[in-house]
Design a protein around this motif. Structure first.
Motif, PDB file in Angstrom:
ATOM      1  N   GLU A   1       0.839  -1.098  -0.006  1.00 39.11           N
ATOM      2  CA  GLU A   1       0.001  -0.084   0.020  1.00 39.11           C
ATOM      3  C   GLU A   1       0.763   1.207  -0.205  1.00 39.11           C
ATOM      4  OE1 GLU A   1      -3.375  -0.023   0.223  1.00 39.11           O
ATOM      5  OE2 GLU A   1      -3.077  -2.175  -0.264  1.00 39.11           O
ATOM      6  N   LEU A   2       2.160   1.090   0.027  1.00 36.66           N
ATOM      7  CA  LEU A   2       3.172   2.145   0.314  1.00 36.66           C
ATOM      8  C   LEU A   2       2.971   3.386  -0.859  1.00 36.66           C
ATOM      9  CD1 LEU A   2       5.237   3.601   1.953  1.00 36.66           C
ATOM     10  CD2 LEU A   2       6.898   2.330   0.408  1.00 36.66           C
ATOM     11  N   SER A   3       2.850   4.413  -0.348  1.00 41.29           N
ATOM     12  CA  SER A   3       2.985   5.685  -1.219  1.00 41.29           C
ATOM     13  C   SER A   3       3.690   6.868  -0.781  1.00 41.29           C
ATOM     14  CB  SER A   3       1.701   6.196  -1.948  1.00 41.29           C
ATOM     15  OG  SER A   3       1.066   7.185  -1.009  1.00 41.29           O
ATOM     16  N   PRO A   4       4.347   7.764  -1.386  1.00 43.65           N
ATOM     17  CA  PRO A   4       4.946   8.828  -0.404  1.00 43.65           C
ATOM     18  C   PRO A   4       4.021   9.750   0.428  1.00 43.65           C
ATOM     19  CG  PRO A   4       5.935   8.629  -2.830  1.00 43.65           C
ATOM     20  CD  PRO A   4       4.679   7.833  -2.523  1.00 43.65           C
ATOM     21  N   THR A   5       2.926   9.777  -0.182  1.00 46.06           N
ATOM     22  CA  THR A   5       1.862  10.630   0.433  1.00 46.06           C
ATOM     23  C   THR A   5       0.920   9.983   1.563  1.00 46.06           C
ATOM     24  OG1 THR A   5       0.299  10.292  -1.183  1.00 46.06           O
ATOM     25  CG2 THR A   5       1.594  12.334  -1.367  1.00 46.06           C
ATOM     26  N   GLU A   6       0.944   8.611   1.478  1.00 46.18           N
ATOM     27  CA  GLU A   6       0.125   7.643   2.468  1.00 46.18           C
ATOM     28  C   GLU A   6       1.372   6.700   3.004  1.00 46.18           C
ATOM     29  OE1 GLU A   6      -2.736   8.176   3.549  1.00 46.18           O
ATOM     30  OE2 GLU A   6      -3.253   9.887   2.399  1.00 46.18           O
ATOM     31  N   ASP A   7       2.320   7.005   3.920  1.00 42.50           N
ATOM     32  CA  ASP A   7       3.054   6.304   4.174  1.00 42.50           C
ATOM     33  C   ASP A   7       3.009   5.789   5.837  1.00 42.50           C
ATOM     34  OD1 ASP A   7       5.395   4.950   5.044  1.00 42.50           O
ATOM     35  OD2 ASP A   7       6.880   6.518   4.858  1.00 42.50           O
ATOM     36  N   GLU A   8       2.408   4.631   5.581  1.00 37.64           N
ATOM     37  CA  GLU A   8       1.940   4.052   7.047  1.00 37.64           C
ATOM     38  C   GLU A   8       3.191   3.180   7.464  1.00 37.64           C
ATOM     39  OE1 GLU A   8      -1.813   2.421   7.739  1.00 37.64           O
ATOM     40  OE2 GLU A   8      -2.627   3.913   6.251  1.00 37.64           O
ATOM     41  N   LEU A   9       3.981   2.523   6.531  1.00 38.31           N
ATOM     42  CA  LEU A   9       5.041   1.678   6.736  1.00 38.31           C
ATOM     43  C   LEU A   9       6.228   2.463   7.643  1.00 38.31           C
ATOM     44  CD1 LEU A   9       6.226  -1.186   6.333  1.00 38.31           C
ATOM     45  CD2 LEU A   9       7.087  -0.559   4.238  1.00 38.31           C
ATOM     46  N   GLY A  10       6.417   3.630   7.485  1.00 36.96           N
ATOM     47  CA  GLY A  10       7.800   4.016   8.005  1.00 36.96           C
ATOM     48  C   GLY A  10       7.423   4.236   9.514  1.00 36.96           C
ATOM     49  N   PRO A  11       6.228   4.760   9.968  1.00 39.68           N
ATOM     50  CA  PRO A  11       5.819   4.647  11.450  1.00 39.68           C
ATOM     51  C   PRO A  11       5.620   3.336  12.025  1.00 39.68           C
ATOM     52  CG  PRO A  11       4.368   6.295  10.238  1.00 39.68           C
ATOM     53  CD  PRO A  11       5.081   5.486   9.019  1.00 39.68           C
ATOM     54  N   PHE A  12       5.284   2.204  11.174  1.00 37.19           N
ATOM     55  CA  PHE A  12       5.396   0.945  11.706  1.00 37.19           C
ATOM     56  C   PHE A  12       6.423   0.498  12.069  1.00 37.19           C
ATOM     57  CE2 PHE A  12       5.431  -3.650  10.522  1.00 37.19           C
ATOM     58  CZ  PHE A  12       4.617  -4.197  11.573  1.00 37.19           C
ATOM     59  N   LEU A  13       7.426   0.615  11.274  1.00 39.38           N
ATOM     60  CA  LEU A  13       8.812   0.466  11.200  1.00 39.38           C
ATOM     61  C   LEU A  13       9.517   0.906  12.517  1.00 39.38           C
ATOM     62  CD1 LEU A  13      10.165   0.097   7.664  1.00 39.38           C
ATOM     63  CD2 LEU A  13       9.545  -1.755   9.207  1.00 39.38           C
TER      64      LEU A  13
ATOM     65  N   GLN B   1      13.642   8.159  13.601  1.00 40.06           N
ATOM     66  CA  GLN B   1      13.195   9.407  14.399  1.00 40.06           C
ATOM     67  C   GLN B   1      12.342  10.386  13.587  1.00 40.06           C
ATOM     68  OE1 GLN B   1      16.768  11.284  15.510  1.00 40.06           O
ATOM     69  NE2 GLN B   1      17.647   9.579  16.792  1.00 40.06           N
ATOM     70  N   GLU B   2      12.446  10.609  12.230  1.00 41.74           N
ATOM     71  CA  GLU B   2      11.307  11.323  11.577  1.00 41.74           C
ATOM     72  C   GLU B   2       9.972  10.628  11.617  1.00 41.74           C
ATOM     73  OE1 GLU B   2      12.940  13.121   8.158  1.00 41.74           O
ATOM     74  OE2 GLU B   2      14.459  14.362   9.183  1.00 41.74           O
ATOM     75  N   ASN B   3      10.136   9.285  11.455  1.00 38.36           N
ATOM     76  CA  ASN B   3       9.010   8.469  11.470  1.00 38.36           C
ATOM     77  C   ASN B   3       8.083   8.508  12.716  1.00 38.36           C
ATOM     78  OD1 ASN B   3       8.104   7.751   8.597  1.00 38.36           O
ATOM     79  ND2 ASN B   3      10.121   6.666   8.517  1.00 38.36           N
ATOM     80  N   GLU B   4       9.084   8.406  13.761  1.00 35.54           N
ATOM     81  CA  GLU B   4       8.310   8.522  15.142  1.00 35.54           C
ATOM     82  C   GLU B   4       7.715   9.647  15.367  1.00 35.54           C
ATOM     83  OE1 GLU B   4      11.536   7.875  17.918  1.00 35.54           O
ATOM     84  OE2 GLU B   4      11.562   5.818  17.651  1.00 35.54           O
TER      85      GLU B   4
END
Length: 126
Positions: A89-101, A120-123
């Motif tokens: 589902e990854l897209s640069p505008t809808e990025d839920e994977l970064g926060p999950f990681l 840190q930026e995803n946190e």
């Protein structure tokens, strides 16, 4: 670890998420573990260049797959399924994977990742 090595470790996956080209150029600068003021200037310039580039699905996927490598042998089956789903589902505008990681880095206390700019930026998005 030298100061430049610490700074590269901090920025490595973040640069990869923004620009594969900048990542490769910095990797070549760091190759022989010999650092100079000239290399430092080039490094700073490449960080600025990467900051000016918007992540793409391809660059984010590459960076997140590298980060995922820290978890793939220790995560639960459910976490793996969530990772695979969010990757699709990854897209640069809808990025839920970064926060999950980022949550996984915290859960499993992966200090290298916890000290990285990308995590840190995803946190901050949580």
């Amino acid at each position: 670890m030298n100061k430049w090595q610490e700074e590269w470790a901090y920025n490595k996956y973040w640069v990869m998420a923004h620009s594969q080209q900048c990542y490769e150029q910095i990797r070549l600068l760091a190759k022989d573990n010999e650092w100079s003021e000239q290399k430092n200037i080039e490094f700073k310039g490449l960080l600025e260049k990467a900051a000016g580039q918007t992540p793409t699905v391809k660059t984010l996927t590459n960076a997140y797959q590298h980060v995922w490598g820290y978890f793939k042998k220790i995560c639960t089956a459910e976490e793996k399924q969530t990772y695979l789903h969010l990757l699709q589902e990854l897209s640069p505008t809808e990025d839920e994977l970064g926060p999950f990681l980022s949550r996984l880095a915290e859960k499993y206390q992966v200090s290298y990742l916890l000290n990285s700019r990308l995590i840190q930026e995803n946190e901050a998005k949580l």
